[in-house]
Write a protein that holds these residues in place. Sequence first.
Motif, PDB file in Angstrom:
ATOM      1  N   LEU A 257     -44.191 -46.877 -50.680  1.00 55.61           N
ATOM      2  CA  LEU A 257     -44.834 -47.258 -49.414  1.00 55.61           C
ATOM      3  C   LEU A 257     -44.727 -46.120 -48.400  1.00 55.61           C
ATOM      4  O   LEU A 257     -45.670 -45.820 -47.669  1.00 55.61           O
ATOM      5  CB  LEU A 257     -44.215 -48.541 -48.871  1.00 55.61           C
ATOM      6  N   THR A 258     -43.568 -45.470 -48.366  1.00 59.06           N
ATOM      7  CA  THR A 258     -43.370 -44.322 -47.481  1.00 59.06           C
ATOM      8  C   THR A 258     -44.321 -43.201 -47.848  1.00 59.06           C
ATOM      9  O   THR A 258     -44.998 -42.628 -46.976  1.00 59.06           O
ATOM     10  CB  THR A 258     -41.912 -43.821 -47.575  1.00 59.06           C
ATOM     11  N   LEU A 259     -44.393 -42.874 -49.129  1.00 59.17           N
ATOM     12  CA  LEU A 259     -45.279 -41.798 -49.591  1.00 59.17           C
ATOM     13  C   LEU A 259     -46.737 -42.100 -49.260  1.00 59.17           C
ATOM     14  O   LEU A 259     -47.490 -41.212 -48.855  1.00 59.17           O
ATOM     15  CB  LEU A 259     -45.113 -41.575 -51.092  1.00 59.17           C
ATOM     16  N   HIS A 260     -47.126 -43.355 -49.418  1.00 59.23           N
ATOM     17  CA  HIS A 260     -48.506 -43.749 -49.109  1.00 59.23           C
ATOM     18  C   HIS A 260     -48.827 -43.517 -47.631  1.00 59.23           C
ATOM     19  O   HIS A 260     -49.914 -43.033 -47.296  1.00 59.23           O
ATOM     20  CB  HIS A 260     -48.751 -45.211 -49.484  1.00 59.23           C
ATOM     21  N   ALA A 261     -47.898 -43.837 -46.749  1.00 50.88           N
ATOM     22  CA  ALA A 261     -48.127 -43.634 -45.309  1.00 50.88           C
ATOM     23  C   ALA A 261     -48.326 -42.154 -44.994  1.00 50.88           C
ATOM     24  O   ALA A 261     -49.239 -41.789 -44.244  1.00 50.88           O
ATOM     25  CB  ALA A 261     -46.960 -44.194 -44.503  1.00 50.88           C
ATOM     26  N   PHE A 262     -47.499 -41.285 -45.562  1.00 49.85           N
ATOM     27  CA  PHE A 262     -47.637 -39.848 -45.299  1.00 49.85           C
ATOM     28  C   PHE A 262     -48.883 -39.283 -45.961  1.00 49.85           C
ATOM     29  O   PHE A 262     -49.552 -38.418 -45.399  1.00 49.85           O
ATOM     30  CB  PHE A 262     -46.368 -39.096 -45.725  1.00 49.85           C
ATOM     31  N   ASP A 263     -49.232 -39.781 -47.135  1.00 50.52           N
ATOM     32  CA  ASP A 263     -50.451 -39.344 -47.802  1.00 50.52           C
ATOM     33  C   ASP A 263     -51.690 -39.751 -47.006  1.00 50.52           C
ATOM     34  O   ASP A 263     -52.702 -39.048 -47.008  1.00 50.52           O
ATOM     35  CB  ASP A 263     -50.508 -39.937 -49.218  1.00 50.52           C
ATOM     36  N   SER A 264     -51.590 -40.862 -46.289  1.00 53.57           N
ATOM     37  CA  SER A 264     -52.716 -41.371 -45.491  1.00 53.57           C
ATOM     38  C   SER A 264     -52.836 -40.720 -44.117  1.00 53.57           C
ATOM     39  O   SER A 264     -53.839 -40.917 -43.431  1.00 53.57           O
ATOM     40  CB  SER A 264     -52.583 -42.889 -45.315  1.00 53.57           C
ATOM     41  N   CYS A 265     -51.827 -39.975 -43.695  1.00 55.45           N
ATOM     42  CA  CYS A 265     -51.855 -39.327 -42.379  1.00 55.45           C
ATOM     43  C   CYS A 265     -52.676 -38.044 -42.472  1.00 55.45           C
ATOM     44  O   CYS A 265     -52.346 -37.136 -43.241  1.00 55.45           O
ATOM     45  CB  CYS A 265     -50.432 -39.012 -41.912  1.00 55.45           C
ATOM     46  N   GLU A 266     -53.711 -37.957 -41.675  1.00 54.73           N
ATOM     47  CA  GLU A 266     -54.622 -36.815 -41.719  1.00 54.73           C
ATOM     48  C   GLU A 266     -53.959 -35.494 -41.330  1.00 54.73           C
ATOM     49  O   GLU A 266     -54.434 -34.431 -41.715  1.00 54.73           O
ATOM     50  CB  GLU A 266     -55.833 -37.074 -40.824  1.00 54.73           C
ATOM     51  N   LEU A 267     -52.881 -35.532 -40.579  1.00 54.21           N
ATOM     52  CA  LEU A 267     -52.235 -34.295 -40.128  1.00 54.21           C
ATOM     53  C   LEU A 267     -51.297 -33.685 -41.175  1.00 54.21           C
ATOM     54  O   LEU A 267     -50.877 -32.541 -41.036  1.00 54.21           O
ATOM     55  CB  LEU A 267     -51.464 -34.541 -38.831  1.00 54.21           C
ATOM     56  N   ILE A 268     -50.979 -34.452 -42.211  1.00 55.54           N
ATOM     57  CA  ILE A 268     -50.087 -33.961 -43.272  1.00 55.54           C
ATOM     58  C   ILE A 268     -50.924 -33.230 -44.322  1.00 55.54           C
ATOM     59  O   ILE A 268     -51.897 -33.771 -44.840  1.00 55.54           O
ATOM     60  CB  ILE A 268     -49.302 -35.124 -43.915  1.00 55.54           C
ATOM     61  N   ASP A 269     -50.500 -32.003 -44.638  1.00 55.80           N
ATOM     62  CA  ASP A 269     -51.207 -31.200 -45.636  1.00 55.80           C
ATOM     63  C   ASP A 269     -50.568 -31.261 -47.016  1.00 55.80           C
ATOM     64  O   ASP A 269     -51.257 -31.085 -48.024  1.00 55.80           O
ATOM     65  CB  ASP A 269     -51.277 -29.737 -45.172  1.00 55.80           C
ATOM     66  N   GLU A 270     -49.274 -31.458 -47.069  1.00 56.70           N
ATOM     67  CA  GLU A 270     -48.575 -31.540 -48.355  1.00 56.70           C
ATOM     68  C   GLU A 270     -47.324 -32.384 -48.175  1.00 56.70           C
ATOM     69  O   GLU A 270     -46.847 -32.585 -47.064  1.00 56.70           O
ATOM     70  CB  GLU A 270     -48.185 -30.146 -48.871  1.00 56.70           C
ATOM     71  N   ILE A 271     -46.796 -32.840 -49.317  1.00 51.17           N
ATOM     72  CA  ILE A 271     -45.577 -33.644 -49.324  1.00 51.17           C
ATOM     73  C   ILE A 271     -44.572 -32.987 -50.269  1.00 51.17           C
ATOM     74  O   ILE A 271     -44.932 -32.592 -51.384  1.00 51.17           O
ATOM     75  CB  ILE A 271     -45.865 -35.087 -49.790  1.00 51.17           C
ATOM     76  N   VAL A 272     -43.338 -32.871 -49.796  1.00 50.31           N
ATOM     77  CA  VAL A 272     -42.228 -32.448 -50.652  1.00 50.31           C
ATOM     78  C   VAL A 272     -41.293 -33.645 -50.747  1.00 50.31           C
ATOM     79  O   VAL A 272     -40.786 -34.118 -49.726  1.00 50.31           O
ATOM     80  CB  VAL A 272     -41.487 -31.224 -50.076  1.00 50.31           C
ATOM     81  N   LEU A 273     -41.099 -34.136 -51.953  1.00 53.03           N
ATOM     82  CA  LEU A 273     -40.227 -35.283 -52.178  1.00 53.03           C
ATOM     83  C   LEU A 273     -38.885 -34.775 -52.698  1.00 53.03           C
ATOM     84  O   LEU A 273     -38.813 -34.161 -53.756  1.00 53.03           O
ATOM     85  CB  LEU A 273     -40.864 -36.248 -53.178  1.00 53.03           C
ATOM     86  N   VAL A 274     -37.845 -35.012 -51.923  1.00 49.24           N
ATOM     87  CA  VAL A 274     -36.492 -34.585 -52.295  1.00 49.24           C
ATOM     88  C   VAL A 274     -35.803 -35.783 -52.940  1.00 49.24           C
ATOM     89  O   VAL A 274     -35.589 -36.804 -52.294  1.00 49.24           O
ATOM     90  CB  VAL A 274     -35.697 -34.095 -51.065  1.00 49.24           C
ATOM     91  N   HIS A 275     -35.482 -35.645 -54.220  1.00 50.53           N
ATOM     92  CA  HIS A 275     -34.890 -36.752 -54.969  1.00 50.53           C
ATOM     93  C   HIS A 275     -33.510 -36.367 -55.489  1.00 50.53           C
ATOM     94  O   HIS A 275     -33.133 -35.199 -55.515  1.00 50.53           O
ATOM     95  CB  HIS A 275     -35.794 -37.158 -56.138  1.00 50.53           C
ATOM     96  N   LYS A 276     -32.798 -37.364 -55.874  1.00 47.57           N
ATOM     97  CA  LYS A 276     -31.453 -37.189 -56.415  1.00 47.57           C
ATOM     98  C   LYS A 276     -31.544 -36.591 -57.821  1.00 47.57           C
ATOM     99  O   LYS A 276     -32.462 -36.919 -58.586  1.00 47.57           O
ATOM    100  CB  LYS A 276     -30.779 -38.563 -56.466  1.00 47.57           C
ATOM    101  N   LYS A 277     -30.596 -35.726 -58.145  1.00 47.77           N
ATOM    102  CA  LYS A 277     -30.535 -35.145 -59.486  1.00 47.77           C
ATOM    103  C   LYS A 277     -30.490 -36.269 -60.515  1.00 47.77           C
ATOM    104  O   LYS A 277     -29.745 -37.234 -60.366  1.00 47.77           O
ATOM    105  CB  LYS A 277     -29.305 -34.249 -59.610  1.00 47.77           C
ATOM    106  N   GLY A 278     -31.324 -36.163 -61.525  1.00 44.79           N
ATOM    107  CA  GLY A 278     -31.381 -37.180 -62.566  1.00 44.79           C
ATOM    108  C   GLY A 278     -32.386 -38.285 -62.296  1.00 44.79           C
ATOM    109  O   GLY A 278     -32.601 -39.143 -63.142  1.00 44.79           O
ATOM    110  N   GLU A 279     -32.987 -38.290 -61.101  1.00 45.88           N
ATOM    111  CA  GLU A 279     -33.974 -39.322 -60.754  1.00 45.88           C
ATOM    112  C   GLU A 279     -35.393 -38.750 -60.701  1.00 45.88           C
ATOM    113  O   GLU A 279     -36.257 -39.296 -60.029  1.00 45.88           O
ATOM    114  CB  GLU A 279     -33.596 -39.991 -59.431  1.00 45.88           C
TER     115      GLU A 279
END
Length: 188
Positions: free
Chosen positions: A40-62
Amino acid sequence: METTQRFTSAVIVAAGNSLRMKCKGNKNYLCIGEYPSLSLTLHAFDSCELIDEIVLVHKKGEDAMAHTAAKDASVKKKISYAVGGETRSASVFNGLKAVSPNCTHVAIHDGARSLITPEDITDVLLCCYECGAATAAARVTDTLCKIKHSGNGAFISQYINRDDAALIQTPQCFEYALIKKAHEKAEL
């Protein structure tokens, strides 16, 4: 700076241990309805016109869970992944190091804060573009007080005017060079 010269990256941090929530596993992958909170969080940022890219920081092993969350969100923007560090600050810094070389501004957000809207992200970013840094915040509506601890518990030592306080939230947005320099200095 002209709008066409801006390149805004979202660094979504989802590498925590969920200790305060005391849940089994990473709270970013708990479902709200049929989707993980992180989707849901990723969808909101993907839908924001001002965002050009997303970097998702995840836990090692996930890694697989992070990729699945992005797939569930139907992310259309460029998305890249970074592995989190031992602390939130280290995880954010890993995300900052993974943004595009074109990045001029960055929106840092907690992956589990899934009620964010594209409009809220836009509001904070517009303030950041004007001032160099901005954050989402909420007004304090409850009574706010300072407490002192004693041998038998705690007592109220002072009431605080709630008009002089705010609850800081995310996204926290910055000119990229400003926040990167702060993280580099903190790492020394």
